[in-house]
Enzyme design. Structure first.
Site: not given
Length: 446
Positions: A252, A250, A110, A25, A369, A174, A19
């Site tokens: 990471d 993020h 997260n 991101n 993630c 986060e 979506a």
């Protein structure tokens, strides 16, 4: 006593879709509205879990959230049957409806911040679910995440569970995506690195201009207090505002650590030299490896496109470290060349293993993630809900569960189908029985 680092990966939920909900991101936005494959996504993630288990790692699984989130849609004024609520939301508030169907809890980096018992004042493993206030679709997760964590780590003698931080951008948190831990081995006291994007109460400090900084210094400080960490066990590092504006939403995505290795891009942090010096000082005389990737070797753009730093660095039973990387790294010339040469650089990282997690990558999340790292002693591991740990038998059960409950394809139009609600709830009810979680979902508790 044996010490373990257990990776708890998130199962991809039945409503996995594209979506484009995550501003900042790049991968999420660039694949918006593409047709997704929930079954393939769940199987890709589960295959990675099984592969790590086969490598001799301890591997766990965390259940997905209930979606569509009809309770939130009703809270926002949509009424009637499940079908009527979805139809009205799709027509009147499309983005809200899409947010309430997101399967983003798959990215369990997260889910929470975790401090091992070796670091905490009371000698227990501490968990604080992330509030994820920066994105509406993710801000719906913390309460259920907390219940899933409590059902997974259900022993007050060994585990301490905190409520997520206040639901306000000043304490935007986060989770482990902005937190890493350095140590000599998993059972000894370590150094916890909290990486933040901005100061919530001081607008004069540097901050990104294009994309939001999701983690605040104040949130990181609150987590450290809740977990009983001393000042000598913590380093607060600001993420470079310029790389946030290049799509590094993020830490990471631009840095990852494991034991005595910190693997990072030269543009990752603000005040890099001063912070590396603080890490060296607090880490003591133990061997410490800083692996800095220069922009001339791999650009920030290539790092974000391939998720070079959203890889997992794990320590194998042999003692060697290996990188768990997405196949996108293998397909990028600059990144693959760097990784090919890494094993010869004299660091503890001796190999690279590539995995196909394209369904996750296209939505903005790589291998790192998908997992929450939890360092445990042997006694603590014995106290974990055993049904949430991957074995050959549990892998087979979960694979069959996916085959029986997931759709091959999902489009945006499918999300308003009330049959999807029934399918998802049936699947999740079965899953809580497989994992012995009890009633963690709103539809079960209501």
């Amino acid at each position: 006593m044996k010490q373990y680092e257990v990776n708890f990966d998130g199962l991809v939920g039945p409503t996995h879709n594209y979506a484009g909900l995550s501003f900042g991101n790049v991968a999420s936005l660039s694949n918006a509205n593409a047709v997704s494959s929930p079954k393939q996504a769940a199987k890709q993630g589960l295959a990675k879990m099984k592969a790590l288990s086969d490598m001799g790692m301890q591997q766990g699984v965390l259940a997905p959230q209930e979606r569509p989130d009809l309770a939130t849609l009703r809270r926002l004024g949509f009424t009637g049957s499940d079908g009527a609520v979805l139809e009205a939301a799709a027509k009147q508030a499309r983005q809200v409806m899409l947010a309430c169907c997101s399967a983003s809890s798959m990215w369990t980096a997260n889910a929470a911040t975790v401090s091992p018992s070796a670091d905490t004042a009371d000698g227990r493993v501490h968990f604080t679910p992330a509030n994820l206030t920066n994105k509406f679709h993710r801000s719906l997760e913390p309460a259920v995440t907390g219940r899933i964590l409590k059902a997974t780590f259900d022993n007050d003698k060994y585990f301490a569970h905190h409520k997520h931080l206040p639901d306000n951008e000043h304490f935007g948190d986060e989770g482990a995506a902005n937190h890493t831990r350095l140590c000599t081995d998993y059972g000894h006291a370590g150094l916890e690195l909290f990486v933040y994007g901005r100061h919530a109460f001081d607008s004069s400090k540097p901050a990104p201009r294009k994309y939001p900084a999701r983690q605040t210094l104040e949130a990181s400080q609150a987590i450290a207090r809740l977990h009983g960490l001393s000042d000598e066990q913590v380093v607060y590092i600001q993420q470079n505002p310029d790389v946030i504006d290049q799509g590094v939403f993020h830490n990471d995505v631009i840095a990852v650590g494991n034991q005595n290795v910190l693997f990072y891009h030269e543009q990752a942090f603000a005040e890099t030299e001063a912070k590396l010096a603080e890490i060296r000082n607090k880490f003591g005389d133990h061997p410490l490896h800083f692996i800095e990737v220069k922009t001339s070797e791999v650009s920030v753009l290539d790092a974000v496109k391939t998720y070079l730093f959203n890889t997992q660095i794990i320590t194998l039973p042999s003692g060697d470290m290996t990188i768990i990387a997405p196949t996108e790294c293998q397909e990028n010339k600059a990144v693959s060349s760097y990784l090919d040469a890494l094993a010869d650089k004299g660091t503890p990282i001796k190999s690279v293993n590539y995995f196909d997690v394209k369904q996750s990558m296209r939505n903005g999340g790589g291998p790192a993630c998908l997992r929450l790292r939890v360092a445990l002693t042997e006694q603590e591991l014995d106290a974990v809900n055993p049904n949430t740990l991957i074995s050959d038998a549990q892998f087979d059960r979960l694979n069959k569960w996916i085959d029986n409950n997931y759709r091959d394809e999902l489009t945006e139009n499918d999300l308003r189908d009330p049959l999807l609600v029934t399918e998802s709830r049936t699947a999740l009810d079965e899953l809580t029985q497989i994992l012995k979680l009890g009633s963690v979902y709103p539809f079960q508790r209501d």
